[in-house]
Design a protein around this motif. Structure first.
Motif, PDB file in Angstrom:
ATOM      1  N   LEU A  92      46.843  40.247  43.980  1.00 49.20           N
ATOM      2  CA  LEU A  92      45.390  40.079  43.877  1.00 49.20           C
ATOM      3  C   LEU A  92      44.653  39.918  45.208  1.00 49.20           C
ATOM      4  N   PRO A  93      45.108  39.060  46.124  1.00 43.70           N
ATOM      5  CA  PRO A  93      44.346  38.938  47.374  1.00 43.70           C
ATOM      6  C   PRO A  93      44.186  40.266  48.122  1.00 43.70           C
ATOM      7  N   PRO A  94      45.278  41.019  48.376  1.00 38.97           N
ATOM      8  CA  PRO A  94      45.060  42.322  49.016  1.00 38.97           C
ATOM      9  C   PRO A  94      44.247  43.290  48.138  1.00 38.97           C
ATOM     10  N   TYR A  95      44.348  43.110  46.836  1.00 39.03           N
ATOM     11  CA  TYR A  95      43.556  43.963  45.944  1.00 39.03           C
ATOM     12  C   TYR A  95      42.063  43.716  46.163  1.00 39.03           C
ATOM     13  N   GLY A  96      41.714  42.459  46.352  1.00 43.05           N
ATOM     14  CA  GLY A  96      40.318  42.123  46.627  1.00 43.05           C
ATOM     15  C   GLY A  96      39.839  42.765  47.918  1.00 43.05           C
ATOM     16  N   MET A 117      36.856  47.307  50.826  1.00 44.27           N
ATOM     17  CA  MET A 117      36.932  48.563  51.591  1.00 44.27           C
ATOM     18  C   MET A 117      36.381  49.727  50.771  1.00 44.27           C
ATOM     19  N   MET A 118      36.673  49.723  49.462  1.00 45.69           N
ATOM     20  CA  MET A 118      36.214  50.837  48.632  1.00 45.69           C
ATOM     21  C   MET A 118      34.704  50.823  48.485  1.00 45.69           C
ATOM     22  N   LEU A 119      34.137  49.635  48.409  1.00 46.84           N
ATOM     23  CA  LEU A 119      32.684  49.536  48.325  1.00 46.84           C
ATOM     24  C   LEU A 119      32.054  50.241  49.522  1.00 46.84           C
ATOM     25  N   PRO A 122      29.936  38.626  47.200  1.00 45.50           N
ATOM     26  CA  PRO A 122      30.653  38.124  46.015  1.00 45.50           C
ATOM     27  C   PRO A 122      32.124  38.534  46.024  1.00 45.50           C
ATOM     28  N   LEU A 123      32.387  39.753  46.497  1.00 44.74           N
ATOM     29  CA  LEU A 123      33.788  40.207  46.560  1.00 44.74           C
ATOM     30  C   LEU A 123      34.580  39.363  47.545  1.00 44.74           C
ATOM     31  N   ILE A 124      33.952  39.072  48.714  1.00 46.85           N
ATOM     32  CA  ILE A 124      34.635  38.260  49.731  1.00 46.85           C
ATOM     33  C   ILE A 124      34.943  36.872  49.173  1.00 46.85           C
ATOM     34  N   LEU A 125      33.965  36.305  48.461  1.00 43.89           N
ATOM     35  CA  LEU A 125      34.178  34.985  47.854  1.00 43.89           C
ATOM     36  C   LEU A 125      35.302  35.060  46.817  1.00 43.89           C
ATOM     37  N   LEU A 126      35.299  36.156  46.053  1.00 45.77           N
ATOM     38  CA  LEU A 126      36.334  36.349  45.034  1.00 45.77           C
ATOM     39  C   LEU A 126      37.722  36.392  45.676  1.00 45.77           C
TER      40      LEU A 126
END
Lengths: 247, 214
Positions: free
Chosen positions: B144-148, B153-155, B200-204
């Motif tokens: 999950l962490p690398p997935y986040g 990056m995809m954004l 929000p993604l970074i926080l996630l």
């Protein structure tokens, strides 16, 4: 004579150029408790792992309840539900509670209804003295408790036999007793057991038979009392001397 | 000055933002599914499947995303496969990122203690059930962490869709800037909008990392 639960005929196994099993012949009858002793690297664990197909063997025959063990055949899954295994390092599923670990096999492999499996799972946890730990995760349990959950998980499959692979070797010394006492009870209740162990006291007291393995062969076997107190082969004598008087 | 212009420009940029979100979520989902398929092929223990997946992942990794996008949008029509620009962007970015996802998933799967596999097997589980019940639920925590990070990056990489005419946020900004000459206002707004979506993604990711450590 009834079909033995476990039967090995001239079993050979290589790890690369290392010939670890050099013709193992053994049978374990229903209700029998057999301890397998011997120095590290002698092939003790490999024998157990060939019985439930975690390891392939490359010569000879292994049968469980008369069915040939072949880890590439479709029969292997059913064989594994007939012989459970208890590991040195417990190998509980860390993401599931004790009860979930115990019912995982019955519910998902044997497709038993969850409520029935849970009732039996709680009974089994009570039997190994952990009725109050049903909802605990493995990380919250001591080594001895984890191993007892693992034994309950093995029992939940209602197996014909249980293979124990050095079940107390990873435990702190003061936790060994609680695991051995559960195993002793199982033996008294007539469970068929093959136990790889360094606990000579347990072997002497509980085992019907002891096999001494060295260099991939059964050097000597016999009734536990006799083999452990009056071994006839010099290698058995030497091994027992070292184990019983380590210094 | 900045504020009055912003009020004027924002609605236009938000149109672009809508496409950015669509492309990001679409390619995210596709890359996750494909990445999981490649990863499972690689750990399947079936030699030709593993080899195929390895070759495919290396092929995808070795070609720039922009070239893959050009291929899907401009070359596939020659073979009779015509896609809209947004479809091509989602498929292109999805495939491109599936290679990285698969490496991440594979690392997570291979990090699981071998004893777990043996315990599952000794209960009589088959390969699929073992993956579903034992391996993947544990691998998720590691992955999950690398997935986040990949999500973040995809954004940002969704802006590459602009190269095949998808009027997402970056392209909208460029068009707006070159027609109004308000470069500083427009690109500040574009940057802020990306940041607002990233936060929000970074926080996630941070939350997932803290959770994984527990």
């Amino acid at each position: 004579m009834a079909t033995p639960v476990i039967e090995l005929v001239d079993v050979h196994k290589h790890f690369g150029s290392n010939h670890v099993l050099r013709g193992i012949n053994a049978t374990i009858a229903k209700g029998e408790v057999v301890c397998i002793i011997g120095p590290s690297g002698s092939g003790k664990s490999t024998i157990l792992r060939c019985i439930n197909g975690l390891e392939a063997y490359d010569g000879g025959v292994v049968r469980v309840d008369g069915v040939l063990v072949d880890r590439t055949a479709p029969t292997i899954a059913s064989i594994r539900t007939h012989v459970s295994m208890v590991f040195q390092r417990f190998n509980l599923f860390p993401h599931r509670t004790a009860l979930e670990n115990v019912i995982e096999g019955p519910v998902f492999v044997k497709r038993e209804p969850r409520d029935i499996a849970e009732v039996r799972g709680r009974e089994l946890l009570a039997r190994v003295g952990l009725a109050d730990k049903a909802d605990a995760r493995p990380a919250q349990l001591s080594g001895g408790q984890m191993q007892r959950v693992a034994i309950a998980r093995a029992l939940a499959m209602q197996p014909d036999a249980i293979l124990f692979d050095e079940p107390t070797s990873a435990l702190d010394p003061e936790l060994v007793g609680e695991v051995l006492s559960v195993m002793r009870t199982l033996a008294e209740e007539g469970m068929t057991m093959a136990v790889v162990t360094h606990e000579m006291g347990f072997a002497k007291e509980v085992a019907d038979r002891v096999l001494f393995i060295d260099g991939g062969v059964i050097v000597e076997q016999g009734p536990a009392q006799q083999l452990l107190t009056e071994p006839t082969h010099p290698r058995t004598q030497d091994f027992l001397r070292r184990v019983l008087r380590p210094i | 000055m900045f504020w009055t212009e912003s009020v004027l420009f924002l609605p236009i940029l938000l149109e672009g933002l809508r496409l950015t979100v669509i492309v990001t979520i679409g390619s995210m989902l596709l890359s996750t599914v494909l990445g999981l398929v490649w990863a499972l092929m690689r750990v399947s223990g079936i030699k030709w499947l593993a080899l195929f997946a390895t070759g495919l992942v290396n092929l995808i990794r070795g070609i720039p995303i922009i070239v893959q996008l050009f291929y899907i949008y401009f070359v596939l029509p020659e073979l009779g496969i015509t896609l809209s620009a947004v479809q091509a962007a989602i498929i292109g970015l999805g495939i491109a990122y599936s290679a990285y996802q698969s490496e991440n998933f594979r690392a997570g799967i291979e990090a699981i203690d071998h004893g777990q596999i043996e315990a599952a097997q000794s209960l009589g589980m088959g390969w699929l059930m073992m993956m579903r019940r034992v391996i993947l639920p544990q691998a998720v925590k590691i992955v999950l962490p690398p997935y986040g990070n990949t999500m973040i990056m995809m954004l940002k990489d969704s802006s590459q869709a602009s190269t095949i005419t998808v009027a997402e946020l970056a392209l909208k900004g460029q068009m707006l800037a070159s027609s109004t000459f308000k470069y500083s206002t427009v690109f500040t707004l574009v940057a802020l909008l990306y940041l607002v979506m990233s936060v929000p993604l970074i926080l996630l990711v941070g939350w997932l990392e803290r959770r994984a450590k527990k």
